[in-house]
Write an enzyme that holds these catalytic residues in place. Structure first.
Site, mmCIF file in Angstrom:
data_model
loop_
_atom_site.group_PDB
_atom_site.id
_atom_site.type_symbol
_atom_site.label_atom_id
_atom_site.label_comp_id
_atom_site.label_asym_id
_atom_site.label_seq_id
_atom_site.Cartn_x
_atom_site.Cartn_y
_atom_site.Cartn_z
ATOM 1 N N GLU A 87 8.242 1.607 7.019
ATOM 2 C CA GLU A 87 9.440 2.111 7.686
ATOM 3 C C GLU A 87 10.703 1.605 6.997
ATOM 4 O O GLU A 87 11.670 2.340 6.840
ATOM 5 C CB GLU A 87 9.453 1.664 9.152
ATOM 6 C CG GLU A 87 8.548 2.483 10.043
ATOM 7 C CD GLU A 87 8.413 1.867 11.420
ATOM 8 O OE1 GLU A 87 9.275 1.050 11.813
ATOM 9 O OE2 GLU A 87 7.423 2.188 12.111
ATOM 10 N N SER B 165 1.309 -3.247 -12.914
ATOM 11 C CA SER B 165 1.111 -1.839 -12.547
ATOM 12 C C SER B 165 0.021 -1.061 -13.273
ATOM 13 O O SER B 165 -0.655 -0.257 -12.635
ATOM 14 C CB SER B 165 2.419 -1.072 -12.698
ATOM 15 O OG SER B 165 3.487 -1.765 -12.143
ATOM 16 N N HIS C 29 -0.662 7.450 -1.053
ATOM 17 C CA HIS C 29 -0.864 6.533 -2.181
ATOM 18 C C HIS C 29 0.249 5.477 -2.178
ATOM 19 O O HIS C 29 -0.004 4.285 -2.340
ATOM 20 C CB HIS C 29 -0.860 7.311 -3.491
ATOM 21 C CG HIS C 29 -0.713 6.433 -4.689
ATOM 22 N ND1 HIS C 29 -1.728 5.584 -5.105
ATOM 23 C CD2 HIS C 29 0.326 6.227 -5.537
ATOM 24 C CE1 HIS C 29 -1.301 4.910 -6.164
ATOM 25 N NE2 HIS C 29 -0.065 5.278 -6.451
ATOM 26 N N SER C 30 1.460 5.930 -1.969
ATOM 27 C CA SER C 30 2.590 4.998 -1.899
ATOM 28 C C SER C 30 3.730 5.747 -1.239
ATOM 29 O O SER C 30 3.565 6.890 -0.815
ATOM 30 C CB SER C 30 3.009 4.546 -3.299
ATOM 31 O OG SER C 30 3.638 5.629 -3.982
#
Lengths: 457, 404
Positions: free
Chosen positions: A134, A220, A349-350
């Site tokens: 959020e 990453s 996923h993100s």
């Protein structure tokens, strides 16, 4: 070593029990070449010149021939190995949907303390994911990635490890850090990249790292951590430490070249590393049917000579037991273990992804509610009398409050000073970077209006 | 006539009867002027015309090898021992492995085979298979393995059988090796040494003749050094192993059989320092690795036949550049010639030129000249291959042009 040899027999017993008709046992006439720890005991050569080329016979009167790699039985018919074993590898499971242990299941017992901590951390992870997600939507942090649906994997696997085991995560395993003691404030600091962040604001949110908790900084690129874990495990083996390396990756990560070579290396170097594959069905928008054609990741273990198991990733007790035993085997027998945990990625996923674009919303909802690992585990601990509704609501609201507080503090904290741009590139700041630093300071001095006033130099 | 060049091209395994030569590196310090210098003759003897300054033979731990007190240090010093460059590398590696049990070697065929260029010969039987690891063929992965091992406390020396194969490891080197110390906020260090032979050899083909220093030079967090003599090979190997940063050590395929007498005492060279090969007045020639020998050959012609006095610096440290030594030289000579083996586009010469212009523009009397290889893949045919590499004749012509 704290883990003593009786564990080997426990491990062996479990292993032998686990062998079923569907697991193929290789028949070797000569054992694989051992990897010695000192001196050159390597065997050189297989068949030598001058040896008879007429067929020899093994113990069962089958004709065998000597090739590099050992003796092999030969057959006159041409037989192709099928591309699939027919039946899929079975999945280990302890708790059913109602949180009841399935009759006949064997699992590692947990104490009340550990069991309750596991649940509390699973809830904390769930709440943390919701709140940070959020916060990203509100524009307070730039990026976030949830582990929704994989709480059991995160916490239960961490609970079965020791704090000395080095963890090489992908990015969907903050629960492991949470279990080891990372506070909500520390998580928030990293997401906001403020001056209390241990990464000094240099990485994207969720790229946590902590040398104190043996959790290596998230990087990453996919699967680059796999061969690194093998290297770390090798280092632990050389130091004869009572610890192993653990590395996590998704179904998509098994396609990378590093996956192949890491498993191969781990087997050849006999390193104590646990490869934990979170097969959650999706690699961003790529479903597993488009990722590989093998039976998941577990079937590939044998191809590399690695002992493997498939577990129900939404069953906390199954994950706990499997990781516990895997760790024993990895350390006592210095071998790699592959664990494939089947689960579902409930979240996107993100925050840069909207998964309703490529999968039905009903499917997501089904896994979010009916197949939720947290509520399933909750039913089990409630049945044991270790948890109840009142404690639940109180706990959830206190975690939420603590998180909101942490976010506020992290948001208001100062960002790292400009000089941290140049430190840690090398052990000492070299002259060329010092030069560049001076140029930057001069620029800031000359054009202060273009530079944020709340960031220190 | 056996030239310096021919002697330097004796490859492993070739049993041709070529005269070896002895080369002595000059003293390393920049600020100290030397009266004498060396001339290497074709028959390998040192020219006796000038005063020969002896090399310092004191114990120099962690050398910043710029000590001015070289007087009298030769009195009573040991003569040292002779060896080939690959043996010097091995000696450095072996000494470090003895000194620190965390140092280990990873690479293809480094164990019982002893390495493709015999740099790790004998180490597996001495230190065991655990410390000298024969890896399967997956460069990205054993480099990654080295990174992981380093983060967990070991000090791996990763060998690429040929530098060109390390292109497969670029991901691990760039995204992890160079970065993880930074992105982890300094929590994890990666003290690896990545080494291997590169450069143009004798008809090895394009894929085995890569100059990786140009691709790696941009990666932040890496240090790069290039060795060129047995003396600096051993010193740089030891310095690289002791460094806390990831270091890439560039060796050259054609230089492995160089012979030199090196000190018996323990010494370590500073990774960031350039080497003054030959002091001079007229022009600064910056070079490294194999091109040093082409430059020294051209220098013979320049000095003896044409009366020039070039100052030759082997820059050794490719990242970062030793702008102190280089700058002092430019302030003296005001003319720069860079001789490199990299391609013209994006090579070490290109960066060096840019760095010199940024820092020493006011001291230059002429534009910086840079001699590099052409932007072509290295051909197999011997004659073609020879002309992709800068030859002494071109160096002589360039100096002439620069000084007139």
């Amino acid at each position: 070593m704290a883990l003593i040899c009786h564990a080997r027999s426990t491990a062996a017993r479990h292993f032998m029990r686990g062998l079923s008709a569907s697991t193929v046992i290789g028949r070797w006439n000569s054992p694989p070449i051992p990897f010695s720890s000192g001196g050159s005991e390597r065997r050189f050569g297989s068949a030598r010149a001058g040896e008879s080329v007429s067929p020899q016979y093994d113990d069962c009167r089958n004709q065998v021939l000597d090739f590099p790699g050992g003796k092999v039985m030969f057959i006159p018919e041409m037989r192709f190995l099928s591309e699939s074993t027919g039946e899929r590898i079975s999945c280990y499971r302890v708790l059913d949907h109602n949180g009841q242990t399935i009759s006949g299941s064997s699992f590692k017992e947990v104490t009340r303390e550990v069991a309750v901590k596991m649940y509390r951390d699973m809830v904390t992870l769930q709440v943390m994911d919701t709140i940070f997600y959020e916060a990203q939507r509100q524009g307070r942090i730039s990026f976030y990635l949830t582990s929704t649906g994989e709480e059991a994997i995160n916490i239960a696997s961490a609970a079965a490890l020791s704090n000395e085991d080095v963890v090489f995560p992908q990015y969907r395993e903050p629960g492991v850090l949470l279990w080891r003691g990372f506070t909500l404030q520390e998580f928030a600091n990293q997401c906001f990249g403020n001056k209390s962040d241990y990464g000094k604001g240099r990485q994207m949110p969720i790229h946590y790292g902590s040398s104190k908790y043996n959790y290596f900084t998230v990087s990453s690129p996919i699967s680059t951590q796999l061969p690194q874990a093998v290297g770390a495990a090798y280092s632990l083996k050389m130091d004869r430490k009572d610890a192993c390396a653990v590395t996590y990756f998704g179904d998509g990560g098994t396609s990378e070249g590093d996956f192949h070579a890491a498993l191969n290396f781990a087997a050849v170097t006999e390193s104590p590393v646990i490869f934990f594959c979170r097969n959650n069905g999706w690699a961003i928008s790529t479903p597993t049917e488009e990722q590989f054609r093998s039976d998941g990741a577990v079937i590939r273990g044998q191809a590399y000579g690695i002992r493997s198991i498939r577990v129900d990733g939404n069953d906390a007790l199954a994950v706990y037991s499997a990781v516990h035993l895997a760790r024993e085997m990895a350390i006592c027998e210095t071998r790699p273990i592959l664990i494939e945990a089947l689960t579902y990625r409930v979240g996107h996923h993100s925050t840069s992804d909207d998964s309703t674009k490529y999968r039905p919303a009903e499917e997501i909802e089904h896994w979010r509610s009916a197949r939720d690992p947290v509520s399933r585990y909750r039913k089990w601990i409630e049945r044991n009398g270790w948890w109840c509704d009142d404690v639940e609501s109180e706990f959830r609201s206190s975690v939420r409050k603590e998180l909101l507080q942490a976010i506020q503090v992290a948001e208001r904290a100062q960002k790292p000073p400009l000089k941290e741009l140049f430190t840690d590139v090398y052990d000492v700041v070299p002259s060329n970077l010092r030069e560049q630093e001076q140029v930057l300071y001069q620029n800031v001095e000359k054009y202060p209006g273009d530079y944020p006033s709340d960031v220190p130099i | 006539m056996a030239t310096v060049l021919q002697a330097a091209t004796l490859l492993m395994g070739w049993q041709t009867d070529i005269k070896r030569f002895r080369l002595r590196s000059a003293l390393r310090s920049a600020p100290v002027r030397h009266k004498g210098f060396f001339v290497v003759r074709t028959d390998g003897r040192l020219s006796a015309t000038y005063v020969v300054m002896p090399r310092m033979s004191k114990l120099i731990p962690n050398a910043i090898a710029v000590k001015a007190d070289s007087t009298g240090s030769s009195a009573g010093s040991k003569p040292g021992h002779e060896l080939l460059l690959f043996e010097a590398l091995r000696e450095g590696l072996e000494e470090e492995m003895e000194r620190d049990p965390r140092v280990c070697v990873m690479g293809e065929d480094v164990g019982h085979y002893g390495g493709s260029y015999k740099v790790t010969k004998g180490l597996a039987s001495k230190f065991g298979d655990l410390r000298v690891v024969d890896t399967p063929i997956a460069e990205n992965s054993f480099t990654g393995m080295g990174v992981g091992a380093a983060m967990a406390g070991l000090r791996p020396v990763i060998e690429g059988m040929n530098m060109g194969f390390l292109l497969l490891a670029f991901n691990q080197i760039s995204n992890n090796c160079g970065m993880l110390h930074y992105t982890s906020g300094g929590q994890f260090t990666i003290p690896v040494v990545i080494r291997g032979p590169g450069g143009v050899g004798r008809q090895l083909g394009a894929e085995h003749s890569q100059r990786l220093e140009s691709y790696f030079q941009s990666i932040p967090g890496l240090q790069m050094v290039a060795c060129s003599t047995p003396y600096n090979a051993k010193g740089l190997m030891k310095g690289a192993i002791r460094s806390e940063n990831p270091v890439v050590l560039f060796e050259h395929v054609l230089l492995y059989n160089l012979k030199e007498r090196i000190p018996d005492e323990d010494y370590v060279l500073c990774l960031e320092e350039a080497e003054m090969v030959r002091p001079g007045e007229h022009v600064t020639i910056l070079t490294y690795s194999r091109m040093r020998y082409h430059v020294m050959q051209a220098a013979k012609t320049l000095i003896n036949k044409m009366g020039y006095d070039p100052e030759v610096i082997d820059i050794r440290s490719l990242k970062p550049f030793d702008l102190y030594t280089i700058g002092n030289s430019i302030k003296k000579t005001h003319r720069v010639l860079i001789v490199e083996e990299c391609m013209r586009t994006g090579g070490i010469g290109a960066s060096l030129r840019s760095a010199i212009i940024d820092n020493f523009w006011d001291y230059l009397d002429a534009p910086i000249m840079c001699l590099s290889s052409q932007d072509v893949p290295t051909p197999y045919a011997g004659t073609l291959e020879e002309w992709t590499v800068v030859q002494p004749a071109q160096i002589v012509a360039a100096v002439e042009q620069l000084c007139n």
